[in-house]
Each structure stands twice: as structure tokens, then as C-alpha cells.
Design an enzyme around this catalytic site. Structure first.
Site, short mmCIF file in Angstrom:
data_model
loop_
_atom_site.label_atom_id
_atom_site.label_comp_id
_atom_site.label_asym_id
_atom_site.label_seq_id
_atom_site.Cartn_x
_atom_site.Cartn_y
_atom_site.Cartn_z
N GLY A 170 30.55 -39.59 -12.85
CA GLY A 170 31.19 -37.99 -12.94
C GLY A 170 32.71 -38.04 -12.54
CG HIS A 219 28.04 -39.36 -23.11
ND1 HIS A 219 29.39 -39.59 -23.26
CD2 HIS A 219 27.86 -39.39 -21.51
CE1 HIS A 219 29.97 -40.12 -22.21
NE2 HIS A 219 29.02 -39.87 -21.23
CG HIS A 255 26.16 -39.78 -16.71
ND1 HIS A 255 25.88 -40.70 -17.45
CD2 HIS A 255 27.44 -39.50 -17.15
CE1 HIS A 255 26.94 -41.04 -18.29
NE2 HIS A 255 27.77 -40.26 -17.76
CG ASP A 270 22.18 -14.13 -14.89
OD1 ASP A 270 22.35 -12.90 -15.55
OD2 ASP A 270 21.44 -14.33 -14.01
CB SER A 330 36.94 -44.52 -18.42
OG SER A 330 35.73 -43.94 -18.01
CG HIS A 339 31.51 -36.31 -17.80
ND1 HIS A 339 30.36 -36.11 -18.54
CD2 HIS A 339 31.49 -37.81 -17.78
CE1 HIS A 339 29.86 -37.22 -19.08
NE2 HIS A 339 30.27 -38.28 -18.56
CE1 TYR A 393 24.75 -11.10 -9.33
CE2 TYR A 393 27.02 -12.19 -9.07
CZ TYR A 393 25.74 -12.19 -8.70
OH TYR A 393 25.16 -13.10 -7.93
#
Lengths: 237, 237, 237, 237
Positions: free
Chosen positions: D32, D176, D102, D125, D80, D100, D234
Site C-alpha cells: 500500500g 491487481h 491490496h 452513499d 514504486s 493504493h 447529510y
């Protein structure tokens, strides 16, 4: 460092690695075992058998020679899986540590008696291709030297399929569970963590698309070689 | 130790065992109950009914005779499942403790009204063969002495199938949930932990391979007898 | 106690109940809301809308009358679902608190637009029969007073099916998620915990046996009335 | 604030956001990465590559210009995936941060190579419609500038389908895993949390009803616009 100091540090690392297994949710109770080898010194250090993780201490780690013979007086019994570790260390010459768990998701695949296909890059980052499931042990193998035969069938699997052990540092033993390894004990434990995560993802992937197939070889290559080998460019080295 | 001290220690163990259930993720709220028996003393200690685990203390554990009659003045009500425990203690003479949970994965099998097949060595290490699911209780059994009849149908299941209670220290009650037991309260709780893990693995195994069958008897034998009986070689004894 | 003190205590209870939701794994982020009613005082207390659980404090709970009109100066905005709560309080006269979550397993059933059948005693201990899923709201209902219409379709569901709200203190809103309630705020939160657990078990049950049907009415009766009504014998009362 | 102070604060936020990923169960090990952009300053701050979360500190966050060129001496190697972030920042002009992971459930969908349909209001939402899965990268794209091409295929996906990036702040990269983004780093991380939760719910929904379809557009509109845009009602603003 002298021999004694080296073994002390091995014991500490193996002890801590074992404690990581329940912390990472990879095992229940006293399941699982970790070992480390020092080939120059001719020494393996492994968890004792069936000792509670709550009371276990680093000194209790068991020291053996490269054939699994106990080297210390008043040693506890080593993990009953020691013979499997010994066989793996003899055949897989580049590995420095081994981890055995009964982690939930990897065991599902072992019980289903299936390889774990490379369905994505999370898998490819660590395992270069399918994680193999061994063939079934025969009745004779099970009833003779079971733990040694378990090691032998793992080695057979990697030889027959022509897999380099460090390119796929994990195996699924048919009906049983996973072993992982690595150059260091930290790597071997990490590979157990990654294996179980990949096993969980792969099951979910099949549930979402039963016709799924492995990723293409060039995506597998890209992710594996991004992290491994001379052209790796992941990390700080 | 005198009778009072023994009962105090039983209360402490039963209390702590009950607290382990939510810690291990085996129950929600006040579900579940643990008891321990001292056959020489003629005493059963069991959790009180419906008391919050946050405020419960060891002294509040309920003491009964071997027929489930309260032995202490100002006792709390015992777990409503006491009558089930009493029946099991009478028929399963070697067990020393019983645990009842509604653990998520075991309940899935209970609600599916199915035995849990031995799909691998994690199962075989503790349970010698399928973990049986009882038959359905009849309307008459449910509407008369329900908790007692629950105990009776468990005993009936083990007798009919000729299962030794300590060789398979767990049962799935049809439409309801699991009971586990053991020679000690620690073992009985561990068996609940293992049962739920095995139940989770077995569901995943079927998802990965719907045609899966139980492991061969010689692998079952190997793993069970590696840990149990006169030739066991797991652990430190 | 005077009115102010009562409202202070309501705020404290509603605040703590909201904090329980993430602790029990029932919600992510600021999802979910809890309210409590005091019918004699004509007061509803409900969580403010979209405030982080990390910084939220008891005083910030929002106080309204029985029609949902704000009663305090400098009040925060109430939960956007307040109108749903108001409708439920008006129609379900015996309930004292309401909880709305997006708990993972209950939402799976809401999104599948299905009732949760009573597959076992864990369900029957709390919910007397299937937990109903509402019909789909019409485009007109959604585009007019959406939150109010959500309350109305819940009430309609219970009326049409002739379900007593306290006999089944939970509903699944079509495509959305669960609401639970109870005589107290503690009970209403517990019912959310149980609902999600039961929803998880029911999914697993169907995976293990796709042809499964609800348990027989006499087992449902036994477990429900063991804990509820004049002949209940569970707990300490 | 001067440039240095702004960058210091960016580093702190990016550092903390990265630590949130394992805390929320979104990643294992060092997987991540999170980045933040300051367009006026011409600066991107991103996690270093492969550094353990246990020892990582805020100062180690890597600073680059808008093309991904390192701006600090003695900088660690950036993640990377930096080139992917750079492409996204160039094309998605309103976003201020990218995450990012996983995360287990989102990866299941990526590996199944499927969009995540909007099966309920939890999805609606935050995500206005299906969360798209990109097309497969070609062999040429993978073997040339892989990370840059990953960014380009994400942008292509949003352009071809005419999706506004902030209306659906997440994407599934084929084979991925997910990327999410937002106006702030907090929002981008929250969107990763929500994405994984929605991915889990959607899998369960299909298991409960294989024929399920996405919710109607008016329910999607209602929930999305209740929280977003000029008529949102909201929260506290």
C-alpha cells in the site's frame, strides 16, 4: 561472535518468530513451528513441541545438528515436525528458515487438495506461479517415517515441477497445511502471512468468477521481477 | 485441600474459562456456558444464567450436586443448559468439563444439520473422525424436558455410532449449536476453539472442491495417535 | 429527577450506545445512529449527523420532540435518518430505542432483498420467526420524503405480516440495511449485534446446505419463550 | 505558512494516513501507499518503497515535483507506484490525494476482473454507480512503463465510461487491486475503507442471490445526492 552467542541470537529470533504466528492470526493454541538453520555452524534451532505460547521462553528453543539430533542437555522435545524441516534444509540449500502453520485459508486449499493459482499481482509479488499442492502420501509413507516423508514429498514436488524453492517459497501439503521458507526467519514468517492472504483472495476470486484462470505470464513476470532478481526496483536497495 | 477450597478453585477455573469464550471470539453477549465436575466431591460448578460477562465474578459461579440441585444459599440461577451438562456427566464418565457456545462456524453446521467430516489433519489432531450432528429432537422431547432431552440425544448419538466421547470431544446439536468437553476445563475450552476453526476450514474446503471426501483412515490414524494414546509423541510427556 | 437530568442521562446513554457500534464491528466511519425516546417527557435523543466518533461527545446528542423538531438552541443537525425513527416510535408504542447500522452481514441480506429465515436457535432466542425484508420503495416514495417513507414501509411490513415489533425487534430495509429496536437502548444495540451474527450464520448455513428450510415451529417456540414472556426461565428474574 | 512548513505538514499527513492502512486491516506488511499533492506548490509527497511500517517516520516521506522527480537530497526511493499517482494527478485535476492498497475484498474483485455493481445504499452513499474495473494491460504496456501505463488505463477507463473521478473515487485495476482518491488524504483513505467494505458486501449479496442486479437509479441518486452536491443534507454543513 562465538558459537554460543550465535545460537543465543538464533534462539531469540526463532522464539520471536513463533510468537508472531498467533499475533498475525496464523495459528490457534500451540499449532505451528518455526526453525532457523546456520549451515556453517551445523546447527538448527526449532520450537519445542506443544509448549504454550504464553509461558514459552527463548532459552527453551531446541538446538539440533543438521540431522536433527539434539545438541543440548536437558533439551525439551523438538517440534514433532523437525524431521520435515531437516529434509527441506538438506534439499533446499539456499533457505535459512522454515515456518509451518495451520493458517485457516491455506488449510482450506490443502484440504481441497489443490494448487493455489496465481490469480493476481498480490500473489505474483511473492510467488512465481502456482503454489503447489503435494501428491497424497501413500499408506506406507504415512505409517513409516511420516514427518520425514512429508519433507520428501515436498522436495519431490519442487523437483518434478522444476520449481526453484526461493522463487515459490511455499507449499501446500495434501490434506494437511502449508510450509513456507525464506533466506531469513523474518522472510519465512512474512511468506506465511502472504500465503494465507493470497489463499483467501483466491477463494473469493473463484466465488466471484468460477471460470477464472491464472494471470498472463507477462504480468506474473513483471510483478515477480519488480521485487526479485538483479533488475528489481522495489524497496530501498 | 478441603472441600471449600476445592470448590473455590473450581469456581475460579469455571469463571476464567467463561471469560475466555468472548476473548476467543466464540460467543457474543452472555451466550455460552462452562461447567466443571468433581465426581469424588459430588459437585458441579457452572456459570449463572444470563449474567453480563462484564460484571460477573468468580463467587457467582453456581454450585450443584450431580443431579443439578443447588447447594449454596443465595445462589444465582444456574445456566439454563445445566440439565444438558448433568446428563452428559452421568453418561460420559471420563469427562471433567463441558463447554457450550454458539460459535459462528460451528453453528453454521448445526443449522445445516450436518456432521463435520474430517477433511484434514487439523481436524484429525483432535477429533477422531466426523464430528457428529445429533438427530432432530421430536416435538414431545422439545416440549417436555428440553435441556435434559438435549443431553440424552447427544448420548444417544455417541452410543449409536459407537464413538468414545474423549476420542471426539465435540458434538453438533441439530438446529442449535456445539457442545465440547474434555478431561479438564482448559481442554474443554480448547476443543471449542479447535471445533470452530475446523468448522470454518471445512466450509472453505467444500467451497473450493464440492466433491471433496474425508481423508483416508491411515492419515486420520496417524495424526490422531501422534497426539493421543500410549504411542503419542507430540508435546513434552 | 427533573427533565434536565433525565435528558442528560438519555444523552449519555445514546452517546455510549453509538460508541458501541464501531467497537462491536457493526459500522465503519460515522455510519449508524442510535436514538432513545422518553414518551412521558415527549423527547427523542439521537446522534448528530456525520460527526466523527473520535471527537463526538455526549452533550452533542440532539434533542427533539416526538415529531422530530429540534428542542435545543445551537443544536447540531440530527442524524439524517431521524424521520425514520420518528415514524417507528409513533407506530411501535412499546419500543424505547432504535439502532440503525450498515453491519456487513445484515446488509448482504438487505442487498439480496431477502428475509432472514430462522435456521436455528441462535435466531429463535431473539427473533420469533423470519426477520422481514421490506418491499422496495417506489420512485415516488424515494423522491418525496425518503426517510419518513422508510419508516412507513417498515411499519407496513410489520402490520401486513402481523408481526409484533418486540417479538421480532429487527427489520431489513430493501437494498439498504437493518434497523433494530428494543425496550431500552442497551437491548436495541444488543439486537443489532445478534442480527448481524444471525445473518452471518444464515449465509453459511445456506452455503453448507442450499436446500435448508426454517426450523420447526415447536423449536422456535421453545427457544423464544424460554427467554421471553411469562414462562421465561432464562436469566436471573 | 512557508513552503517548508507546508511540506512538513504534508509529510505528517501522508505518514499518518499510511499507518491507518494496517490499522484498518486494509494491508499486510509494507503493502500500500498514500500520496498527497499540493498543486500550487508543485509538490507531491508519497510513501517510500518497501519500508517497514514499524520503523518508518514522517521525515522519510518522499517529496517530488509534479512529474515525480525527487526534490530532496538523501531521499529514500519513492513507492514504486509513484508513476501511477503522477498520471492520475495530471488527469484528475480535482483530487488531492491517492491511496493504493491490496485490501482483501477489493482484490477479489480485481482478480475476478469485474466491476463492483451498486447493490445497495452503502455503495451509493460514496460511489455513484459501478466501481469500474480497467481493461487488461497489453503485454507491451506491461513490459514498457508498467506503472505509468497503469495510471493511463485508469484514466482511459474513466474517460471512456464518462465517469467523473470524484463521483466514483475508486477503481479496480484488472488482476491487481484498488486505487482510491479524494479531495483530501483523509477522504482518500476513507474511500479505501468503504471500498473494501462494499466489496465484501457485494460478494455476500451475490452468494445470497446469484441473480441480483444493481439498485434502481432513483435510489442510487437519492443516496448519492443526500451526501454530495448542492442539495446534500447529510452532516453538519
Amino acid at each position: 561472535m562465538n558459537r554460543e552467542q550465535i545460537i543465543l541470537e538464533m534462539k531469540q529470533r526463532v522464539f520471536e518468530a513463533n510468537l508472531t504466528l498467533p499475533k498475525e492470526g496464523l495459528i490457534k493454541l500451540t499449532w505451528g513451528n518455526v526453525s532457523e538453520i546456520n549451515r556453517k555452524l551445523g546447527v538448527i534451532v526449532i520450537k519445542p513441541s506443544g509448549v504454550s505460547y504464553d509461558t514459552m521462553c527463548a532459552e527453551e528453543m531446541v538446538v539440533t545438528d543438521l540431522n536433527g539430533n539434539l545438541l543440548e542437555k536437558e533439551s525439551l522435545n523438538p517440534s514433532s515436525d523437525l524431521a520435515t524441516h531437516v529434509v527441506l534444509y538438506k534439499s533446499f540449500e539456499k533457505i535459512g528458515a522454515i515456518v509451518h502453520t495451520h493458517s485457516t485459508n491455506a488449510v482450506k486449499w490443502a484440504q481441497a487438495r489443490r494448487d493455489i493459482p496465481a490469480y493476481g499481482t498480490t500473489h505474483a509479488d511473492t510467488f512465481y506461479g502456482s503454489i503447489p499442492c503435494t501428491r497424497q502420501l501413500t499408506r506406507e509413507e504415512i505409517e513409516s517415517e511420516y514427518e520425514k516423508e512429508t519433507g520428501k514429498v515436498i522436495v519431490e514436488t519442487f523437483k518434478k515441477r522444476n520449481i526453484e524453492p526461493l522463487a515459490c517459497p511455499a507449499v501446500i501439503v495434501y490434506g494437511h497445511g502449508p510450509f513456507t521458507w525464506g533466506e531469513t526467519v523474518e522472510k519465512a514468517v512474512q511468506n506465511s502471512v502472504i500465503l494465507d492472504e493470497v489463499a483467501s483472495m483466491a477463494l473469493g476470486t473463484e466465488q466471484l468468477k468460477p471460470t477464472i484462470t491464472a494471470i498472463d505470464s507477462y504480468l506474473l513476470d513483471k510483478h515477480y521481477y519488480r521485487k526479485h532478481g538483479v533488475n528489481a526496483y522495489y524497496g530501498q536497495n
